[in-house]
Design a protein around this motif. Structure first.
Motif, PDB file in Angstrom:
ATOM      1  N   THR A  60      -5.240 -13.479   3.048  1.00 10.65           N
ATOM      2  CA  THR A  60      -4.570 -12.606   4.001  1.00 10.65           C
ATOM      3  C   THR A  60      -3.348 -12.037   3.292  1.00 10.65           C
ATOM      4  O   THR A  60      -3.261 -12.090   2.062  1.00 10.65           O
ATOM      5  CB  THR A  60      -4.237 -13.360   5.301  1.00 10.65           C
ATOM      6  N   LEU A  61      -2.389 -11.540   4.038  1.00 11.97           N
ATOM      7  CA  LEU A  61      -1.291 -10.771   3.436  1.00 11.97           C
ATOM      8  C   LEU A  61      -0.163 -11.682   2.945  1.00 11.97           C
ATOM      9  O   LEU A  61       0.988 -11.587   3.387  1.00 11.97           O
ATOM     10  CB  LEU A  61      -0.760  -9.763   4.449  1.00 11.97           C
ATOM     11  N   TYR A  93       2.743  -9.444   1.294  1.00 14.57           N
ATOM     12  CA  TYR A  93       3.385  -8.520   2.229  1.00 14.57           C
ATOM     13  C   TYR A  93       4.240  -9.236   3.263  1.00 14.57           C
ATOM     14  O   TYR A  93       5.300  -8.731   3.657  1.00 14.57           O
ATOM     15  CB  TYR A  93       2.301  -7.691   2.916  1.00 14.57           C
ATOM     16  N   GLN A  94       3.823 -10.415   3.722  1.00 18.87           N
ATOM     17  CA  GLN A  94       4.576 -11.095   4.773  1.00 18.87           C
ATOM     18  C   GLN A  94       5.974 -11.489   4.311  1.00 18.87           C
ATOM     19  O   GLN A  94       6.912 -11.487   5.108  1.00 18.87           O
ATOM     20  CB  GLN A  94       3.802 -12.306   5.285  1.00 18.87           C
ATOM     21  N   THR A 139      -5.413  -2.680   3.454  1.00 24.58           N
ATOM     22  CA  THR A 139      -4.380  -3.690   3.191  1.00 24.58           C
ATOM     23  C   THR A 139      -3.759  -3.518   1.806  1.00 24.58           C
ATOM     24  O   THR A 139      -3.153  -4.449   1.286  1.00 24.58           O
ATOM     25  CB  THR A 139      -4.970  -5.104   3.320  1.00 24.58           C
ATOM     26  N   ASP A 197      -0.330  -4.811   0.675  1.00 23.21           N
ATOM     27  CA  ASP A 197      -0.208  -6.209   0.250  1.00 23.21           C
ATOM     28  C   ASP A 197      -0.504  -6.345  -1.233  1.00 23.21           C
ATOM     29  O   ASP A 197       0.141  -7.143  -1.931  1.00 23.21           O
ATOM     30  CB  ASP A 197      -1.160  -7.096   1.055  1.00 23.21           C
TER      31      ASP A 197
END
Length: 396
Positions: free
Chosen positions: A118-119, A122-123, A181, A184
């Motif tokens: 998942t990201l 980016y998070q 995405t 990311d």
């Protein structure tokens, strides 16, 4: 959920600041932002945080059982099985709806789980951006297990790069430059130095893989995998030298087989107050009497594809391959975030890493999404404000 903080945040919010916030993201990472970012993060009280953490531990308790892999063998399609699978799920994400229980307390309910990426890059970035542009109270954090931003990046570095060089790890995707995405991917390169490499650009030399950059051959030791087999079907004419199912000398993060093991397929194996009852359709002797309270999900689909919210007995009878479907009790999202235009539903994704040799995955950060539509997701939230991707800050 925390009225004083929410009221202060909403009172200080301006559309001009939000537009500046989005403009700065687009300036930092040009031509990469292709999803809506919510106008606010979510602020989570301690009691709900504790329940979320416990919910994750309940699920992990099942995944670490000696027979878990045997129980999930059927989850892996025969033509998509990848060699050299490790015993652990390197990346794990758990998605929870925020609901209310019978006592009126906020409680998480599992919606989905993934042994997949998942990201993670980016998070870390978007959490910093919310704190830079908007009101964020002290005593809240987006991280877990005592981590701060530096500790979080160190965890990512340990998993994705280890003792090697960043150039020997690649983020593998199909045409990464057009993926939704891709922001990311850009942040991951900025934080860790990991290149995004298209599957079509990976070369083989016996059991070795490599890619080329600036006229150099660079050996691939680790693959941060973002390729989903379903996506390959969207490119029937794709020509690649390397097939995901090839037996090659690389370390997968996460190994493609775990995409199937830690998935909707796992849900009927779980027993927790934070997991709605789920059944393999072909194992039901009779359907639940209250089918209106259930949702039908195909076992082998991604990103909500094929989910049916309203089903009848006739719908279920018409399915010939019942072994490929899941019946799950519906979850009632509570509109827990108060926006200037009404209540907003919240879904929280807990993000874990599982380092080699460690007994359990480690919870490190989160991702969240806000919705006013029937389901979480872009196509259900068109023309709404205060919806989209964001992050949660948890009360310490």
């Amino acid at each position: 959920m925390l009225p004083e903080i929410r009221q202060r945040y909403n009172a200080s919010f301006t559309e001009e600041t939000y537009q500046a916030f989005v403009a700065q993201i687009k300036e930092d990472f040009p031509n990469t932002l292709e999803f809506r970012i919510a106008e606010t993060p979510a602020f989570i009280p301690k009691a709900l945080t504790q329940r979320l953490v416990q919910a994750g531990e309940d699920i992990i308790d099942v995944m670490i059982q000696p027979d878990f892999k045997a129980k999930t063998e059927r989850a892996i399609p025969a033509d998509q099985r990848v060699p050299n699978e490790p015993d652990t799920c390197t990346l794990l994400t758990l998605d929870f709806a925020v609901c209310k229980d019978e006592q009126g307390e906020y409680t998480p309910q599992l919606i989905e789980m993934q042994g997949f990426a998942t990201l993670y890059g980016y998070q870390a970035y978007i959490g910093d951006m919310y704190k830079r542009f908007f009101y964020c109270p002290k005593g809240f954090t987006e991280y877990f297990n005592g981590l701060d931003r530096d500790g979080y990046i160190a965890e990512l570095h340990r998993l994705f790069i280890g003792e090697g060089n960043a150039e020997n790890t690649i983020l593998l995707e199909i045409y990464p430059e057009i993926q939704k995405t891709r922001i990311d991917f850009a942040v991951t390169k900025d934080l860790l130095g990991i290149e995004s490499v298209c599957l079509t650009k990976v070369r083989k030399d016996g059991r070795k893989l490599y890619y080329e950059k600036d006229g150099r051959r660079i050996d691939i030791q680790r693959i941060y995998n973002r390729v989903i087999f379903d996506d390959l079907q969207n490119y029937p004419d794709l020509v690649t030298e390397f097939k995901l199912t090839d037996n090659v000398d690389v370390e997968w993060i996460a190994h493609p087989n775990w995409f199937y093991r830690a998935s909707k397929f796992t849900l009927p194996l779980l027993n927790s107050p934070f997991v709605p009852k789920s059944y393999f359709l072909h194992e039901l002797v009779e359907y639940p009497a209250d089918l209106e309270n259930y949702v039908l999900k195909p076992l082998f689909s991604f990103a909500g594809s094929g989910v049916k919210l309203h089903i009848t007995r006739e719908d279920l009878d018409a399915i010939s391959d019942k072994e490929n479907f899941l019946l799950q009790r519906k979850v009632n999202y509570e509109p827990v975030v108060e926006s200037p235009t009404g209540g907003v539903k919240l879904e929280i994704r807990l993000m874990y890493l599982w380092h080699e040799g460690e007994a359990r995955p480690k919870l490190i950060t989160n991702l969240s999404r806000m919705s006013k539509g029937e389901m979480i997701g872009v196509r259900f939230n068109k023309n709404f404000d205060w919806v989209g991707g964001n992050i949660c800050f948890f009360e310490e």
